[in-house]
Scaffold this active site. Structure first.
Site, PDB file in Angstrom:
ATOM      1  N   HIS A 128       0.892  -1.160   0.000  1.00 53.73           N
ATOM      2  CA  HIS A 128       0.000   0.000   0.000  1.00 53.73           C
ATOM      3  C   HIS A 128       0.925   1.202   0.000  1.00 53.73           C
ATOM      4  O   HIS A 128       2.009   1.152   0.614  1.00 53.73           O
ATOM      5  CB  HIS A 128      -0.833   0.103   1.268  1.00 53.73           C
ATOM      6  CG  HIS A 128      -1.674  -1.092   1.592  1.00 53.73           C
ATOM      7  ND1 HIS A 128      -1.193  -2.184   2.271  1.00 53.73           N
ATOM      8  CD2 HIS A 128      -2.980  -1.344   1.359  1.00 53.73           C
ATOM      9  CE1 HIS A 128      -2.163  -3.058   2.429  1.00 53.73           C
ATOM     10  NE2 HIS A 128      -3.259  -2.574   1.891  1.00 53.73           N
ATOM     11  N   ASP A 182       2.597   1.740   3.236  1.00 54.91           N
ATOM     12  CA  ASP A 182       3.542   0.731   3.769  1.00 54.91           C
ATOM     13  C   ASP A 182       4.957   1.199   3.465  1.00 54.91           C
ATOM     14  O   ASP A 182       5.910   0.843   4.151  1.00 54.91           O
ATOM     15  CB  ASP A 182       3.367  -0.629   3.076  1.00 54.91           C
ATOM     16  CG  ASP A 182       2.004  -1.241   3.314  1.00 54.91           C
ATOM     17  OD1 ASP A 182       1.350  -0.869   4.300  1.00 54.91           O
ATOM     18  OD2 ASP A 182       1.606  -2.096   2.493  1.00 54.91           O
ATOM     19  N   MET A 220       2.231  -5.718  -8.070  1.00 55.66           N
ATOM     20  CA  MET A 220       0.937  -5.133  -7.692  1.00 55.66           C
ATOM     21  C   MET A 220       1.139  -4.011  -6.693  1.00 55.66           C
ATOM     22  O   MET A 220       2.062  -4.048  -5.888  1.00 55.66           O
ATOM     23  CB  MET A 220       0.071  -6.247  -7.090  1.00 55.66           C
ATOM     24  CG  MET A 220      -1.274  -5.840  -6.541  1.00 55.66           C
ATOM     25  SD  MET A 220      -1.244  -5.260  -4.829  1.00 55.66           S
ATOM     26  CE  MET A 220      -1.809  -6.715  -3.959  1.00 55.66           C
ATOM     27  N   GLU A 224     -11.231  -6.438  -4.656  1.00 50.60           N
ATOM     28  CA  GLU A 224     -11.175  -7.467  -3.607  1.00 50.60           C
ATOM     29  C   GLU A 224     -12.373  -7.363  -2.672  1.00 50.60           C
ATOM     30  O   GLU A 224     -12.496  -6.415  -1.908  1.00 50.60           O
ATOM     31  CB  GLU A 224      -9.874  -7.284  -2.816  1.00 50.60           C
ATOM     32  CG  GLU A 224      -9.718  -8.264  -1.671  1.00 50.60           C
ATOM     33  CD  GLU A 224      -8.391  -8.100  -0.943  1.00 50.60           C
ATOM     34  OE1 GLU A 224      -7.477  -7.421  -1.462  1.00 50.60           O
ATOM     35  OE2 GLU A 224      -8.277  -8.650   0.161  1.00 50.60           O
ATOM     36  N   LYS A 238     -14.915  -8.380   0.527  1.00 52.28           N
ATOM     37  CA  LYS A 238     -14.839  -8.897   1.907  1.00 52.28           C
ATOM     38  C   LYS A 238     -16.202  -8.651   2.546  1.00 52.28           C
ATOM     39  O   LYS A 238     -16.806  -7.599   2.311  1.00 52.28           O
ATOM     40  CB  LYS A 238     -13.729  -8.141   2.655  1.00 52.28           C
ATOM     41  CG  LYS A 238     -13.454  -8.664   4.059  1.00 52.28           C
ATOM     42  CD  LYS A 238     -12.258  -7.949   4.705  1.00 52.28           C
ATOM     43  CE  LYS A 238     -11.957  -8.519   6.074  1.00 52.28           C
ATOM     44  NZ  LYS A 238     -10.793  -7.884   6.726  1.00 52.28           N
ATOM     45  N   GLU A 242     -10.002 -13.472  -1.893  1.00 55.46           N
ATOM     46  CA  GLU A 242      -9.146 -13.841  -0.753  1.00 55.46           C
ATOM     47  C   GLU A 242      -9.768 -15.017  -0.007  1.00 55.46           C
ATOM     48  O   GLU A 242     -10.956 -15.002   0.316  1.00 55.46           O
ATOM     49  CB  GLU A 242      -8.963 -12.648   0.194  1.00 55.46           C
ATOM     50  CG  GLU A 242      -8.230 -13.062   1.476  1.00 55.46           C
ATOM     51  CD  GLU A 242      -7.731 -11.910   2.328  1.00 55.46           C
ATOM     52  OE1 GLU A 242      -7.260 -10.898   1.746  1.00 55.46           O
ATOM     53  OE2 GLU A 242      -7.800 -12.039   3.557  1.00 55.46           O
ATOM     54  N   HIS A 267     -11.638 -14.140   3.190  1.00 53.02           N
ATOM     55  CA  HIS A 267     -12.855 -13.348   3.067  1.00 53.02           C
ATOM     56  C   HIS A 267     -14.069 -14.196   2.685  1.00 53.02           C
ATOM     57  O   HIS A 267     -15.137 -14.048   3.283  1.00 53.02           O
ATOM     58  CB  HIS A 267     -12.657 -12.226   2.050  1.00 53.02           C
ATOM     59  CG  HIS A 267     -11.590 -11.249   2.449  1.00 53.02           C
ATOM     60  ND1 HIS A 267     -11.228 -10.187   1.672  1.00 53.02           N
ATOM     61  CD2 HIS A 267     -10.800 -11.173   3.557  1.00 53.02           C
ATOM     62  CE1 HIS A 267     -10.266  -9.495   2.275  1.00 53.02           C
ATOM     63  NE2 HIS A 267      -9.986 -10.083   3.417  1.00 53.02           N
ATOM     64  N   ASP A 320      -5.475 -13.553  -3.281  1.00 51.74           N
ATOM     65  CA  ASP A 320      -4.915 -13.411  -1.934  1.00 51.74           C
ATOM     66  C   ASP A 320      -5.057 -14.750  -1.208  1.00 51.74           C
ATOM     67  O   ASP A 320      -6.164 -15.152  -0.820  1.00 51.74           O
ATOM     68  CB  ASP A 320      -5.664 -12.320  -1.149  1.00 51.74           C
ATOM     69  CG  ASP A 320      -5.153 -10.921  -1.487  1.00 51.74           C
ATOM     70  OD1 ASP A 320      -4.313 -10.794  -2.406  1.00 51.74           O
ATOM     71  OD2 ASP A 320      -5.593  -9.960  -0.823  1.00 51.74           O
ATOM     72  N   ASP A 348     -11.248 -11.702  10.491  1.00 49.94           N
ATOM     73  CA  ASP A 348     -10.233 -12.031   9.484  1.00 49.94           C
ATOM     74  C   ASP A 348      -8.942 -12.487  10.179  1.00 49.94           C
ATOM     75  O   ASP A 348      -8.261 -11.692  10.821  1.00 49.94           O
ATOM     76  CB  ASP A 348      -9.963 -10.748   8.674  1.00 49.94           C
ATOM     77  CG  ASP A 348      -9.172 -10.992   7.424  1.00 49.94           C
ATOM     78  OD1 ASP A 348      -8.853 -12.156   7.136  1.00 49.94           O
ATOM     79  OD2 ASP A 348      -8.869 -10.010   6.730  1.00 49.94           O
ATOM     80  N   ASP A 394      -6.263 -14.249   8.680  1.00 50.85           N
ATOM     81  CA  ASP A 394      -5.027 -14.162   7.866  1.00 50.85           C
ATOM     82  C   ASP A 394      -3.998 -15.218   8.250  1.00 50.85           C
ATOM     83  O   ASP A 394      -2.802 -14.929   8.399  1.00 50.85           O
ATOM     84  CB  ASP A 394      -4.384 -12.773   8.008  1.00 50.85           C
ATOM     85  CG  ASP A 394      -5.163 -11.690   7.288  1.00 50.85           C
ATOM     86  OD1 ASP A 394      -5.920 -12.017   6.360  1.00 50.85           O
ATOM     87  OD2 ASP A 394      -5.008 -10.516   7.662  1.00 50.85           O
ATOM     88  N   ASP A 425      -1.591 -12.991   1.386  1.00 51.79           N
ATOM     89  CA  ASP A 425      -2.055 -11.865   2.206  1.00 51.79           C
ATOM     90  C   ASP A 425      -2.358 -12.419   3.593  1.00 51.79           C
ATOM     91  O   ASP A 425      -3.504 -12.612   3.974  1.00 51.79           O
ATOM     92  CB  ASP A 425      -3.304 -11.227   1.590  1.00 51.79           C
ATOM     93  CG  ASP A 425      -3.701  -9.959   2.347  1.00 51.79           C
ATOM     94  OD1 ASP A 425      -2.897  -9.497   3.171  1.00 51.79           O
ATOM     95  OD2 ASP A 425      -4.811  -9.457   2.120  1.00 51.79           O
TER      96      ASP A 425
END
Ligand code: GCO
Ligand code: MN
Ligand code: MN
Length: 388
Positions: free
Chosen positions: A55, A58, A89, A182, A184, A218, A221, A246, A256, A258, A288
């Site tokens: 992002h 980040d 990406m 994406e 969710k 994802e 998700h 993802d 979530d 992950d 992800d």
């Protein structure tokens, strides 16, 4: 090097935010110090990773000056050049800052929506500068807790407007991005708009240039919503819309999590890998996910290695599945072919329809036939558990 050690040819990618997760959760402070982006790049390269995603924030803090931005990007680019890692990406953080507390592209405040567009255009510039060709949109705050604000229908129109605008911006700048949306179901909002892959595919058809848009499904998700991830991926493949993926893992109907890929649902992970490999999908295999909050930095790299190792093990299992004569015999018996009948069904013709209407079927016999799926599925379990 063992056969389950990744190489860049496997196209594994991680986000800076994934290995860089400091282990914060709604109840607890960070348990690990942050990692410098250039350091993460070098560590990921050592592990055999192909690419890294980010992002905007980040990499570049939201309040960085132009000079700071340039210095950070230069150091990051140097790490990429030194290691050969690519940036396939990029994406925008439209959820952390309080300005986005009630949405970005779907905020009821025109000024917030305009700021979200500005921030995204700048993030698209940054991604393009580092070579990204896929741009992900995850609408982290695009949703609501209460619908009394009366914007549910408007929000969809505003989201559409923003995506149309940004697709034009991409063309205007010559970036040629492919956009991956994406979905969710919830979290951080009570309900997020366009909550699953099917909803997102329906929405894409309403955009000005649907061909530039696909999905970024994802695992966590769809699973949070109690849906089958392999089925969602299959629908995206069928629609020609699997632009990114993802990979992670998740217990059903929870927040979530992950989790490390394959850690919770290895069987669904197997079908996911098989779908990706069989479909000819040649995009990144993006993880992800993040290490458990219990881990230190060593645990982070164990987590990253684990994601890739599990993928490669499952890829080998998928090949074994295709070569196993007993499994293939079960599949052959299960898929009953009838060329003449299939030809009649493939495309409507008045003669075919008449012939079908007149045909006598052994309904009772078809209903009574055993399909052999118990045996087939146990063979798969034997394969996955390593006794085949
Ligand atoms: C989440 C999302 C994000 C997005 C990321 C890329 O649940 O937080 O999965 O990790 O994938 O923002 O757009
Ligand atoms: Mn997620
Ligand atoms: Mn994600």
């Amino acid at each position: 090097m063992t056969r389950f050690d990744p190489t860049p040819a496997d196209k594994f990618t991680f986000g800076l935010w994934t290995v860089g997760s400091v282990g914060r959760d709604p109840f607890g402070e960070p348990t690990r110090p942050p990692l410098d982006p250039a350091y993460s790049v070098r560590k990921l390269a050592e592990l055999g990773v192909w690419g890294v995603n980010f992002h905007d924030n980040d990499l570049v803090p939201i309040d960085a000056t132009a000079a700071e931005r340039d210095r950070i990007v230069r150091a990051f680019r140097a790490a990429l050049e030194e290691t050969g890692l690519v940036v396939p990406m990029a994406t925008t953080n439209l959820f952390t800052d309080p300005v986005f507390k009630d949405g970005a592209f779907t905020s009821a405040d025109a000024r917030v929506r305009a700021y979200a567009l500005q921030k995204t255009m700048r993030a698209m510039d940054l991604g393009a500068e580092l070579g990204a060709r896929t741009y992900v949109f995850w609408g982290g705050r695009e949703g609501s807790e209460v619908d009394a604000g009366m914007k549910t229908v408007d929000s969809l129109a505003r989201f559409r407007e923003a995506l149309n605008f940004l697709a034009e911006y991409s063309e205007d700048q010559g970036y040629g991005y492919r956009f991956a949306l994406e979905p969710k179901p919830n979290e951080p909002r009570g309900d997020l708009y366009l909550p699953n892959v099917g909803a997102m595919l329906g929405f894409i058809a309403t955009l000005e240039h649907p061909e530039r848009f696909g999905v970024n499904p994802e695992f966590a998700h769809e699973t949070m919503a109690g849906l089958s991830f392999p089925h969602a991926v299959a629908q995206a493949i069928d629609a020609g819309k699997l632009f990114h993926i993802d990979l992670n893992d998740q217990k059903m109907n929870r927040f979530d999590q992950d989790l490390r890929f394959g850690a919770e649902n290895p069987k669904a992970a197997f079908f996911t890998v098989k779908l990706l490999e069989d479909s000819g999908y040649d995009g990144p295999r993006h993880f992800d996910a993040h290490a458990l909050r219990t881990e230190d930095e060593e645990g982070v790299w164990a987590f990253a290695r684990g994601c890739m190792r599990t993928y490669l093990i499952l890829r080998e299992k998928a090949r074994q599945f295709d070569q196993d004569s007993e499994i293939q015999a079960c599949l052959q018996a299960y898929h009953v072919r009838d060329e003449a009948l299939e030809a009649q069904m493939r495309r409507y013709s008045p003669e075919g329809a008449r012939a079908l209407k007149e045909r006598a079927f052994d309904r009772a016999g078809l209903g009574a036939r055993g399909l052999g799926l118990e045996q087939l599925d146990q063979l798969l379990i034997d394969l996955l558990l390593g006794v085949r």
